[in-house]
Design an enzyme around this catalytic site. Structure first.
Site, PDB file in Angstrom:
ATOM      1  N   ASP A 166     -14.493   5.347  15.816  1.00  0.00           N
ATOM      2  CA  ASP A 166     -15.911   5.006  15.838  1.00  0.00           C
ATOM      3  C   ASP A 166     -16.611   5.359  17.149  1.00  0.00           C
ATOM      4  O   ASP A 166     -17.821   5.221  17.257  1.00  0.00           O
ATOM      5  CB  ASP A 166     -16.089   3.498  15.575  1.00  0.00           C
ATOM      6  CG  ASP A 166     -15.690   3.133  14.159  1.00  0.00           C
ATOM      7  OD1 ASP A 166     -16.136   3.822  13.245  1.00  0.00           O
ATOM      8  OD2 ASP A 166     -14.927   2.177  13.985  1.00  0.00           O
TER       9      ASP A 166
ATOM     10  N   HIS B 194      -7.469  -0.654  19.157  1.00  0.00           N
ATOM     11  CA  HIS B 194      -7.078  -0.600  17.745  1.00  0.00           C
ATOM     12  C   HIS B 194      -5.860  -1.456  17.521  1.00  0.00           C
ATOM     13  O   HIS B 194      -4.989  -1.529  18.395  1.00  0.00           O
ATOM     14  CB  HIS B 194      -6.773   0.849  17.342  1.00  0.00           C
ATOM     15  CG  HIS B 194      -6.833   1.062  15.873  1.00  0.00           C
ATOM     16  ND1 HIS B 194      -5.774   0.803  15.049  1.00  0.00           N
ATOM     17  CD2 HIS B 194      -7.854   1.460  15.077  1.00  0.00           C
ATOM     18  CE1 HIS B 194      -6.139   1.057  13.806  1.00  0.00           C
ATOM     19  NE2 HIS B 194      -7.387   1.455  13.788  1.00  0.00           N
TER      20      HIS B 194
ATOM     21  N   HIS C 162     -14.750  -3.672  12.696  1.00  0.00           N
ATOM     22  CA  HIS C 162     -14.147  -2.683  11.781  1.00  0.00           C
ATOM     23  C   HIS C 162     -15.120  -1.508  11.686  1.00  0.00           C
ATOM     24  O   HIS C 162     -15.500  -0.925  12.693  1.00  0.00           O
ATOM     25  CB  HIS C 162     -13.884  -3.406  10.448  1.00  0.00           C
ATOM     26  CG  HIS C 162     -13.055  -2.671   9.453  1.00  0.00           C
ATOM     27  ND1 HIS C 162     -12.388  -1.510   9.710  1.00  0.00           N
ATOM     28  CD2 HIS C 162     -12.786  -2.949   8.136  1.00  0.00           C
ATOM     29  CE1 HIS C 162     -11.738  -1.107   8.630  1.00  0.00           C
ATOM     30  NE2 HIS C 162     -11.967  -1.972   7.646  1.00  0.00           N
TER      31      HIS C 162
HETATM   32  N1  CMC Z   1     -12.959  -3.988  24.802  1.00  0.00           N
HETATM   33  C1  CMC Z   1     -12.416  -4.811  25.723  1.00  0.00           C
HETATM   34  N2  CMC Z   1     -11.236  -5.427  25.574  1.00  0.00           N
HETATM   35  C2  CMC Z   1     -10.580  -5.215  24.422  1.00  0.00           C
HETATM   36  C3  CMC Z   1     -11.087  -4.371  23.430  1.00  0.00           C
HETATM   37  C4  CMC Z   1     -12.323  -3.737  23.650  1.00  0.00           C
HETATM   38  N3  CMC Z   1     -12.840  -2.918  22.743  1.00  0.00           N
HETATM   39  N4  CMC Z   1     -10.217  -4.335  22.391  1.00  0.00           N
HETATM   40  C5  CMC Z   1      -9.211  -5.138  22.731  1.00  0.00           C
HETATM   41  N5  CMC Z   1      -9.407  -5.667  23.966  1.00  0.00           N
HETATM   42  C6  CMC Z   1      -8.505  -6.527  24.723  1.00  0.00           C
HETATM   43  C7  CMC Z   1      -8.551  -7.958  24.212  1.00  0.00           C
HETATM   44  O1  CMC Z   1      -9.478  -8.735  24.933  1.00  0.00           O
HETATM   45  C8  CMC Z   1      -7.136  -8.412  24.445  1.00  0.00           C
HETATM   46  O2  CMC Z   1      -6.978  -8.680  25.825  1.00  0.00           O
HETATM   47  P1  CMC Z   1      -6.026  -9.916  26.277  1.00  0.00           P
HETATM   48  O3  CMC Z   1      -4.657  -9.586  25.737  1.00  0.00           O
HETATM   49  O4  CMC Z   1      -6.099  -9.918  27.761  1.00  0.00           O
HETATM   50  O5  CMC Z   1      -6.606 -11.153  25.660  1.00  0.00           O
HETATM   51  C9  CMC Z   1      -6.301  -7.150  24.180  1.00  0.00           C
HETATM   52  O6  CMC Z   1      -7.180  -6.058  24.458  1.00  0.00           O
HETATM   53  C10 CMC Z   1      -5.808  -7.049  22.744  1.00  0.00           C
HETATM   54  O7  CMC Z   1      -6.939  -7.121  21.889  1.00  0.00           O
HETATM   55  P2  CMC Z   1      -6.974  -7.859  20.492  1.00  0.00           P
HETATM   56  O8  CMC Z   1      -8.371  -8.260  20.201  1.00  0.00           O
HETATM   57  O9  CMC Z   1      -5.926  -8.925  20.458  1.00  0.00           O
HETATM   58  O10 CMC Z   1      -6.507  -6.683  19.530  1.00  0.00           O
HETATM   59  P3  CMC Z   1      -6.663  -6.659  17.965  1.00  0.00           P
HETATM   60  O11 CMC Z   1      -5.603  -5.756  17.472  1.00  0.00           O
HETATM   61  O12 CMC Z   1      -6.702  -8.030  17.404  1.00  0.00           O
HETATM   62  O13 CMC Z   1      -8.116  -6.029  17.747  1.00  0.00           O
HETATM   63  C11 CMC Z   1      -9.840  -4.409  17.538  1.00  0.00           C
HETATM   64  C12 CMC Z   1      -8.315  -4.673  17.460  1.00  0.00           C
HETATM   65  C13 CMC Z   1     -10.109  -3.006  17.013  1.00  0.00           C
HETATM   66  C14 CMC Z   1     -10.579  -5.425  16.657  1.00  0.00           C
HETATM   67  C15 CMC Z   1     -10.299  -4.535  19.003  1.00  0.00           C
HETATM   68  O14 CMC Z   1      -9.649  -3.568  19.793  1.00  0.00           O
HETATM   69  C16 CMC Z   1     -11.815  -4.415  19.156  1.00  0.00           C
HETATM   70  O15 CMC Z   1     -12.526  -5.402  19.032  1.00  0.00           O
HETATM   71  N6  CMC Z   1     -12.339  -3.178  19.442  1.00  0.00           N
HETATM   72  C17 CMC Z   1     -13.774  -2.982  19.489  1.00  0.00           C
HETATM   73  C18 CMC Z   1     -14.340  -2.829  18.092  1.00  0.00           C
HETATM   74  C19 CMC Z   1     -13.982  -1.493  17.499  1.00  0.00           C
HETATM   75  O16 CMC Z   1     -14.144  -0.448  18.106  1.00  0.00           O
HETATM   76  N7  CMC Z   1     -13.552  -1.520  16.226  1.00  0.00           N
HETATM   77  C20 CMC Z   1     -13.208  -0.306  15.476  1.00  0.00           C
HETATM   78  C21 CMC Z   1     -11.744  -0.221  15.227  1.00  0.00           C
HETATM   79  S1  CMC Z   1     -11.221   1.387  14.626  1.00  0.00           S
HETATM   80  C22 CMC Z   1     -12.008   1.654  13.101  1.00  0.00           C
HETATM   81  C23 CMC Z   1     -11.865   0.581  12.098  1.00  0.00           C
HETATM   82  O17 CMC Z   1     -11.065  -0.323  12.116  1.00  0.00           O
HETATM   83  O18 CMC Z   1     -12.656   0.634  11.175  1.00  0.00           O
END
Ligand code: CMC
Length: 436
Positions: A370, A314, A275
């Protein structure tokens, strides 16, 4: 919900193939059904009834809200109807704060009153200094500020009167006013510098910069470009509807906890690297990659799922995060003053590859808020430990707007999800000496 009801315009028909029974549930505005309408779907009269299973709340609306609108597919973000790019260009953080909290832009006199109120509540009790002096010199700023916010609940016992609108607005003003002071104190503690008191003549962002960076009796004049850039970043971070920390704020608030306790909890959620802690994680990642030549190997590691590309992806945006494009433009203006952050080249190359490679394209992984913000913070002289705090200061406004909306919503009740129990069924206790 009506069982076996005839076909209707705004209803959903459900057939339970276990029993052959048909049900019809009302569809509320926006493709929504009430989860409780499913409860009467049962096989036997004494069953609990049907519920939904939704880890991470990926498809569950927990509230009706009028604060922030996001269309993740189109990359749209609006506060109270106003597009984020217009607010970033024409407004200020405190005006946006007023808008988020009250629903409308302020008139000149409403705004002046609001600014006056915030300005004259910036001081924190002197004992907060003693609280902070108990932290190690290298304590993470987020842990310190979170503790400071939680401690404030003990200074304002009237904050417990969450049913009293006047008491609520008093705490809202205090929290918005005191967050920069707590943040600056945490920074000065880390640096071993004396705390600088708030300066009531300065605006919200300039006062924050003054408390952070002024040294001795020399007058500190924040660079107007940097002051404006920080204010824009504050606007972009002010609210983002039902994200992890806003939901935490609402969950704690739903138990009628005081807003300081609820906000400390929301800060805990924000601190996580998935987050708001992502801005810090991005900087650490860019530093670790070190140079553009190392990017291909790093990206291979991401594709092998050994790590995540921080600052990408996201839950809601499946297009470019509109905040990231504004931040990228702001970064150019900041770098003209501070000099170019050498990590920018790595960030730009990561983005270029990610926007072109199948792994990222197929998963709609675009830069989020971010990805570029940390580069600006670093160029402005902030240590990485301050980055999540710089997110928490403006988000305080959003958390409080969400909290106020929760408490005014007659449909809201204490947050209490259900579970699907998969543990042991009843068994008899075995004395320790009899266990194998
Ligand atoms: N790098 C590599 N792969 C990713 C990433 C990433 N940053 N984000 C998602 N994926 C992949 C994930 O492995 C999954 O692949 P598969 O379907 O093959 O298993 C697919 O994309 C969907 O990801 P998810 O984890 O199910 O998506 P989510 O909606 O649960 O998570 C998230 C959203 C923001 C937690 C995630 O994208 C992430 O960890 N990003 C990196 C951390 C980040 O930048 N966070 C800030 C978010 S924006 C500001 C805020 O929220 O405060």
């Amino acid at each position: 919900m009506t069982e076996n009801a005839s076909e209707g315009a705004n209803t959903l028909s459900i057939r339970d193939n276990r029993t052959g029974r048909d049900y019809e549930v009302d569809i509320l505005d926006g493709d929504v059904i009430r989860a409780m309408d499913l409860r009467q779907i049962k096989v036997n009269e004494d069953d609990f009834g049907m519920m939904t299973y939704d880890p991470g709340y990926t498809n569950t609306a927990s509230t009706r809200s009028t604060i922030t609108y996001i269309d993740g597919g189109k990359g749209i973000l609006r506060y109270r109807g106003y597009p984020i790019d217009q607010l970033a260009e024409h407004s200020s953080h405190l005006e946006v704060a007023y808008l988020l909290l009250n629903g409308e832009l302020p008139t000149r006199s409403e705004f002046d009153d609001f600014v006056h109120e915030v300005t004259f509540h910036t001081y924190v009790h002197e004992n907060i200094k003693e609280l902070f002096s108990g932290f190690r010199y290298d304590a993470h700023a987020m842990g310190m500020v979170m503790s400071g916010v939680a401690a404030l609940s003990s200074f304002y016992p009237e904050a417990k009167s969450v049913d009293d609108p006047d008491a609520r607005s008093q705490q809202i003003i205090r929290l918005i006013a005191k967050m920069p002071t707590l943040a600056a104190y945490a920074y000065r503690h880390h640096r071993g510098l004396p705390y600088v008191y708030p300066e009531n003549e300065l605006g919200y962002t300039a006062n924050f910069l003054n408390m952070l960076f002024s040294v001795g009796s020399r007058e500190y004049n924040p660079n107007p470009v940097l002051e404006k850039a920080l204010d824009i970043l504050f606007i972009l971070h002010a609210d983002h509807e039902q994200n992890c920390s806003a939901t935490t704020m609402r969950v704690i608030g739903s138990a009628n906890a005081d807003p300081y306790s609820a906000l400390a909890g929301a800060m805990g959620a924000l601190y996580g690297p998935l987050h708001g802690g992502a801005n810090e994680a991005v900087l650490r990642m860019l530093t670790r990659i070190g140079s553009v030549e190392n990017i291909p190997a790093f990206m291979e590691g991401v594709k092998r799922r050994e790590e995540r590309l921080m600052g990408f992806g996201h839950r809601v945006y499946k297009a470019y995060d509109p905040r990231a494009s504004i931040i990228k433009r702001t970064a150019d203006e900041v770098f003209e003053v501070t000099g170019r952050n050498p990590l920018l080249d790595i960030a730009l190359e990561l983005e270029r590859i990610a926007l072109n490679e199948d792994f990222f394209v197929e998963r709609n992984l675009y830069p989020n808020v971010d990805f570029y913000s940390g580069l600006i913070y670093q160029a402005m002289g902030f240590p990485v430990e301050m980055f999540p705090v710089l997110f928490a200061i403006p988000r305080t406004v959003g958390w409080l707007a969400q909290w106020e909306e929760l408490l005014n919503d007659p449909e809201q009740r204490i947050a209490r999800p259900r579970q699907v129990f998969e543990g042991a069924s009843e068994r008899d206790f075995v004395l320790m000496d009899d266990r194998t």
